[in-house]
Every structure is written in structure tokens, then in C-alpha cells.
Design an enzyme around this catalytic site. Structure first.
Site, PDB file in Angstrom:
ATOM      1  N   SER A 211      29.788  67.805   7.393  1.00 52.79           N
ATOM      2  CA  SER A 211      29.120  67.934   8.688  1.00 52.79           C
ATOM      3  C   SER A 211      27.669  68.376   8.450  1.00 52.79           C
ATOM      4  O   SER A 211      26.964  67.746   7.660  1.00 52.79           O
ATOM      5  CB  SER A 211      29.913  68.907   9.564  1.00 52.79           C
ATOM      6  OG  SER A 211      29.547  68.784  10.915  1.00 52.79           O
TER       7      SER A 211
ATOM      8  N   ASP B 184      37.313  60.740  13.323  1.00 54.16           N
ATOM      9  CA  ASP B 184      36.160  61.589  13.657  1.00 54.16           C
ATOM     10  C   ASP B 184      35.428  61.036  14.882  1.00 54.16           C
ATOM     11  O   ASP B 184      34.921  59.922  14.855  1.00 54.16           O
ATOM     12  CB  ASP B 184      35.216  61.667  12.450  1.00 54.16           C
ATOM     13  CG  ASP B 184      34.163  62.759  12.571  1.00 54.16           C
ATOM     14  OD1 ASP B 184      33.808  63.149  13.701  1.00 54.16           O
ATOM     15  OD2 ASP B 184      33.676  63.220  11.528  1.00 54.16           O
TER      16      ASP B 184
ATOM     17  N   HIS C 232      37.026  65.274  13.544  1.00 55.27           N
ATOM     18  CA  HIS C 232      35.979  65.872  12.715  1.00 55.27           C
ATOM     19  C   HIS C 232      36.465  67.125  11.983  1.00 55.27           C
ATOM     20  O   HIS C 232      36.156  67.322  10.801  1.00 55.27           O
ATOM     21  CB  HIS C 232      34.783  66.207  13.605  1.00 55.27           C
ATOM     22  CG  HIS C 232      33.580  66.655  12.859  1.00 55.27           C
ATOM     23  ND1 HIS C 232      32.878  65.818  12.017  1.00 55.27           N
ATOM     24  CD2 HIS C 232      32.946  67.855  12.805  1.00 55.27           C
ATOM     25  CE1 HIS C 232      31.860  66.487  11.484  1.00 55.27           C
ATOM     26  NE2 HIS C 232      31.883  67.724  11.938  1.00 55.27           N
TER      27      HIS C 232
END
Lengths: 385, 385
Positions: A142, A337, A366
């Protein structure tokens, strides 16, 4: 701001000039080291944390570092370093830091905006101070993956490989939209006071923003399995507190709670509502609103082609920048995601000249990069061997 | 509350007893009719609007009713009726209605909670008043589809077919979570005052909640194509107002605006931020916050097995209820729908004994039912012929 900072090291730079030209005086970086530098000072693995993370990687990624032979990152072999990002409330300079020369006053909203590149530059300074000569690998998921990408641009002599998980080459309009929704939610809380709150922070706004974030991190399917239309009745959901005999985080959470019949039409609280309210409350205990907005702005600024190959089109500039990253790269995407969907990691894997792509299967979206530590470890292990 | 109500009919019921047992006195239903009842009074198509819609179906679904031979719903052939739902600000009884016997005071948050079943029951009353003997078809998308499902349970003699678009048999935890996030966002705005706002409504809270809703209605891909990382510089985005030479709703929106170079690191506003802020503002012009919360609660209560076959398990009860719906049914799902994903419509199509399933291709997600009117018309046309 968080109840308790992890046990970590700190280093301070007198004047750190940001990409924007602004200066942070007495700029502090908090960091954690596990393992020892080898004689060549080149066995370093740099871990980059995600938006709400800290340098305490064993806290949020324990399965990758358990120190046994099955863990991908063995501290007997690697010197693992994780630095806390600027603007985060976990120890590095941030809106909750005291302003140098200003007694006990905090920066608050006057803390200057920082970028992913600022983080990478100040973190490299820390590694220089530690005598690190080169990095075996840099790994991040991320926001952490955004840092890892920028790290790799120091070149293959310095960063010898990289692992990018559930991340993107540039923050796109979808992720910006989520950030914008969360900023707007915080600002709708009058207690935000443009960041000049003190003892009375905008907990309702930050809590609701965290709920939105949870929606970007999870999936329809995972909520379906976990919560269904189950409800709480007997007592108000506002009563559910951490430490109760209830853990709203798991599908087992409602045992011991008085559950209504599934099909009553009273006005009860759905288990999923209770879960989100609990998440909102937990987040308020560990995060500061100015820091949160700072980090949202930071990820919005992320764009590896910013200021690079400006004579080229965006597409050509992206190709050119990614082509510079010659190191072996492992790119991991999570098919479910919803925030940085697979297409973004596939584009990375396609553009990086020496990349391998893996799909990390997860029903959770995610957040799979946190929740599927075991699977992630299996994907990473061969790369680190 | 909306600037302007559509031109429509109204009817009033002295006392309408809700599913909850509460009573709405002088309960008003606003409705629009297009076309004429035939001699058998059975050529009716009932259209059910979505959460933020009105009875003015030609406004939001124009392509299905253009009145030429290519439109699926020909007003020469059908008598098309759409009633505004209870709790909506577009004319039926709602929090913005005056409380009977209380002079000019509005219900506000004291307006009693209503369910999808309440709507269907009061709308049937309207049709009874009009002399309708049976319904050719009932059609609805999203919340409208929830109504259409409940309509169909009046039985095949009364409702002869149904069309369900981007909808679900019961509001699941994912959609409840979105609603909860939006409620929490509104409540974070101190101006909400538990619904007792008057001249100073919680526009920031409702605006931020609308941004969240937009994220549930759209997709990563559509935002990517539409906005990229384009930015506005020259003037503040807060200056962008409807009626400017800017329409932030389309990808052409930024023509005429001063666009910065794509890769500057100044603190400009991204086009997607401007778009969301514009959506928030537009929504505040046309919607009331108490109505919005009322409707969120209403969809959360939707569950076709509620109170039915209570001796069976949820799964068996669902099977049994769906099996009751023997009418020809057209079930339409949008493969990119992030709010009520395809799995929910596939479950409907599987459970309904006489259903045909169609995928409505759209890059836009849930909002595809509004944005892909042309494609939807092509799917519906054979069903109505």
C-alpha cells in the site's frame, strides 16, 4: 497521540529540507531494527509501513519475521529496518510533535506537507548514519509500496531488489476520491476547527472517516461471511467496548451477546454496524486527525513520474521511469483489492523490466496484505532465498 | 426541500398504519402517470424509483420512455405509474412534510420509520383508487428493485411480471456498512443536531456522505478514464459552481479551466476532488438530511424473508419466498457493481422459478442502471414485447 509508542530508536536532523522547499527543524525519524548488519553492511531489508502503520513491523506483519526457518525474513540473516514516516503519529516528526523553539506547542495543522520522496530521502539518511552500504531488498505494501518504488530509484547498486504489494505507481483518481471523502468527512465535524483542535479532537469525524477507509480495505464477500444480517439487541451497541467478552472483529464476535431473531423488524443494531463503530473507536484511540489528513495528502502526491521526463507524455514517462528500475522485483496484487485493484500491480509488473508477479488470494480485499500473512510469507520466501 | 418538485398528482390517506404499528395521519403519496388505463385496467407498468429518485421517471430514466417505437415502455401501450416513496423529499409524506394538526411544523426526525413493505402497501392503495385491476409489470433498480420484489408477492394474478435491476433479496452487511458510514458521516456534523436542524442544515455532513455514496455507485476504471490525475489550479475549486462554464460531471468538464501541468507538486486540486465537491453541493440543493437517513434506514430493513417462514432456516426461507414468485421475471445485474454485486442478482435469478438473467455491461458500476439507459432499453424491449 497513540496510547503507547513502540520501543524504538530515534535520530534527529537539524534541518531537513522538504521537496516543497519548506524546512523541518530538528526533524526526527523513529525506527526499529531487528537483526545485525553483516561485515559488508549490505544485508539490510528495509520495510516500509502503510498509512496507519508504525515502524513496529513485528506488530503488524509478525508472520514474516517469526525468526524461525519458515519466515521469509530471517533476522539471523538480514538486518531488518523500518522507519516511521514523517507525519505519522508513531514517533517521527509529525503534527503531534512539539514545534522546536516553541516550548510545548505542537505543530498541529502547521506541520508542513511531506511527500513519499521526502520519506525515502530522510530514511536513507538514517541508513547512512547506521553505516549501511547497500540494501538487499526494500519491501512495502500500500503506501509502503509507494516508498519502496521511490527507494528503488536510488539505483541497483544501492537497492538490489524490491517487493511491491497492493500498491501503485501513482495515486489514481479512485484512491484520491476515497481520500477526499475521508477529508470531507473529518472537516464536516466542527470540532476539527481546521486542525486547531486541542483537548477536544473531532472523534466523530475521524471515526466516520475510518469507517469509509474500512470499506475501501474490505469486500462484499468478506462482510457477507462475517456478519450476514445478524443483530445485537439486549444492550446498546454503544456499550460494546474492547475488553468486553465481545470482540466485534471476528465472526465469533457475537457469541455471548444477546442476538435477536434474524428476522425481527425492531430497530436493533446490525453486527456490521457494531463492528464499524468499534473500528472507529479503536482508531481514535491510536491516531491523530491532523496526522491522518497529512498522510492522505501524502499518498495523493505520490506519482513516480512527477518531475521526471517532463518532455514525454505521461504514458511514455511512466515507461521510462519504470525501465530505470532494473532490479529484480516481486510485484504482489490481491485480486479482490477494491482500493488499488490488480490492474495497477499488473501495470507495474509489465513496466518493470525484471519483475515477477504473484496474486495473493484473499477474500478480504486490500487488507489481505495484513490478514494473509501466512500466504504472503510463502510468496516472499523463495524471493528472499 | 428540493428546489422544485416535479409536476405530479397527490393522494392522501387519513390514517396509514405502518408495519411498525405507528400511524401516519394524512399520509400523502405523490405519483406520476404517463399513458392511459386500457378498458381492462390491466396495462399498468409500475416503476419503482431508487433511493435518491423521485416519481418523475422521465427525468432519470428518459431513454426507456421516449414514446417512440424503440422505447421499451411505450406510453401508447402502457399506463406507466411511479409513486414517490414515503420518506423521500419529493412529495410523499416525509420528514419535510408538515405534521398534521401542528400548523407549519415539519416532522423532521420525528417522522416514523417506514419499510419497503409500507411503500408497496400504500402504493397499491393508490393503484386501487385509480381503478387498476392488475399490473402488467413492475420494474425497479436498486431500492426500486426491493419494492418490485415485494410488489410481486401480491401474487401473479395481480402482478403479472417483474424486472429487478441491480438489486437484492435482502440488504446485506456490505450495503448496511455503506449506509452506516454515511449515517456516521452526517452525525459527525454538529449541525445535524439529531435531526433538529432548521435553517442551518448539516450540508458538510450530507455532502461528505454523498461523496461516500458516489464511491459505492462508481468504479476505479470509470474514475481512471474520466479524471486521471488532472488538476485545477488557477482558481480555488470551491469557486467551481454549477452554471459556471465548467461541468465537472463529464470528462470534458475541465476544458476552459486552467489546468496545471500534470506533474507539478504544488497543492492544486485534483479534478476528481472538484467533481466530488460538486456532487456534494448539488445533492444538498436537492435533498434533505432527515429524508436521507430515513431512506438509508428503510433499505437496511429490506429483507424479503423477514417474518416469513420463520420456522425455516434463513436459506430455506429464502428459497421458499422466492419460489412463491412464479411470475416471469427479468433479473439484470451489472458486472462492475460494487454495492450490490452480481452475486446478489445471480442468487435472485437462481431462486426465482421463472427468471431470465441479463448482464448490463457498464464501466460505471451500480450507477450503470442510470447511465446505460440505451443498453437497458435493449434488454427490456423483448421482455415487454
Amino acid at each position: 497521540m497513540p496510547d503507547k509508542l513502540p520501543t524504538q530508536f530515534y535520530t534527529t536532523i537539524d534541518e531537513f529540507v522538504l521537496e516543497s522547499g519548506e524546512i523541518i527543524f530538528d526533524a526526527t525519524v523513529a525506527f526499529i531494527i531487528k537483526g545485525r548488519l553483516d561485515i559488508l553492511r549490505s544485508n539490510v531489508v528495509v520495510i516500509c509501513h502503510a498509512l496507519s502503520g508504525s515502524a513496529d513491523f513485528e506488530d503488524w506483519w509478525s508472520l514474516l519475521f517469526s525468526g524461525n526457518e519458515k519466515a521469509a525474513l530471517d533476522p539471523e540473516r538480514f538486518c531488518i529496518i523500518c522507519c516511521n514516516c514523517l507525519g505519522s503519529p508513531y514517533g517521527s516528526s509529525s503534527p503531534v510533535s512539539s514545534k522546536p523553539g516553541d516550548g510545548t506547542a505542537f505543530y498541529g495543522p502547521s506541520f508542513p506537507k511531506t511527500t513519499i520522496r521526502d520519506d525515502v530521502r530522510i530514511q536513507k539518511y538514517v541508513l547512512d548514519q547506521l553505516g549501511v552500504r547497500s540494501i538487499h531488498s526494500v519491501i512495502g505494501a500500500s503506501m509502503g509500496g509507494m516508498l519502496a518504488l521511490e527507494w528503488s530509484l536510488f539505483g541497483e547498486d544501492y537497492v538490489r531488489s524490491l517487493v511491491l504489494i497492493a500498491t501503485t505507481a501513482r495515486q489514481g483518481p479512485w484512491a484520491i476520491a476515497w481520500a477526499e471523502n475521508q477529508r470531507a468527512t473529518i472537516k464536516a465535524d466542527a470540532k476539527y476547527r481546521e486542525g486547531f483542535y486541542t483537548d477536544d479532537p473531532p472523534v466523530a469525524g475521524l471515526g466516520a472517516a475510518r469507517m469509509s477507509a474500512m470499506l475501501s480495505y474490505r469486500t462484499h464477500k468478506s462482510f457477507d461471511k462475517r456478519f450476514g444480517r445478524r443483530r445485537l439487541l439486549a444492550r446498546s451497541v454503544e456499550d460494546v467496548r474492547p475488553g468486553d467478552n465481545v470482540n466485534p472483529c471476528t465472526s465469533m464476535s457475537l457469541e455471548g451477546m444477546s442476538l435477536s431473531g434474524h428476522r425481527s423488524n425492531k430497530q436493533p443494531t446490525f453486527a456490521v454496524q457494531s463492528y464499524l463503530r468499534y473500528q472507529a473507536e479503536k482508531f481514535n484511540e491510536r491516531f491523530d486527525t491532523n496526522c491522518y489528513i497529512h498522510l492522505l495528502d501524502k499518498i495523493d502526491s505520490h506519482d513516480i513520474i512527477r518531475g521526471r521526463y517532463e518532455n514525454l507524455s505521461d504514458g511514455d514517462a511512466m515507461e521510462a521511469v519504470l525501465r530505470q528500475i532494473q532490479q529484480p522485483a516481486l510485484v504482489v496484487g490481491i485480486p479482490t483489492d477494491g482500493l488499488y485493484p490488480l490492474s495497477e500491480q499488473l501495470a507495474l509488473a509489465k513496466g518493470l523490466p525484471n519483475a515477477t508477479f504473484y496474486a495473493l488470494e484473499s477474500e478480504d480485499g486490500h487488507d489481505g496484505f495484513l490478514l494473509e500473512g501466512k500466504k504472503l510469507n510463502c510468496i516472499l520466501k523463495p524471493f528472499f532465498n
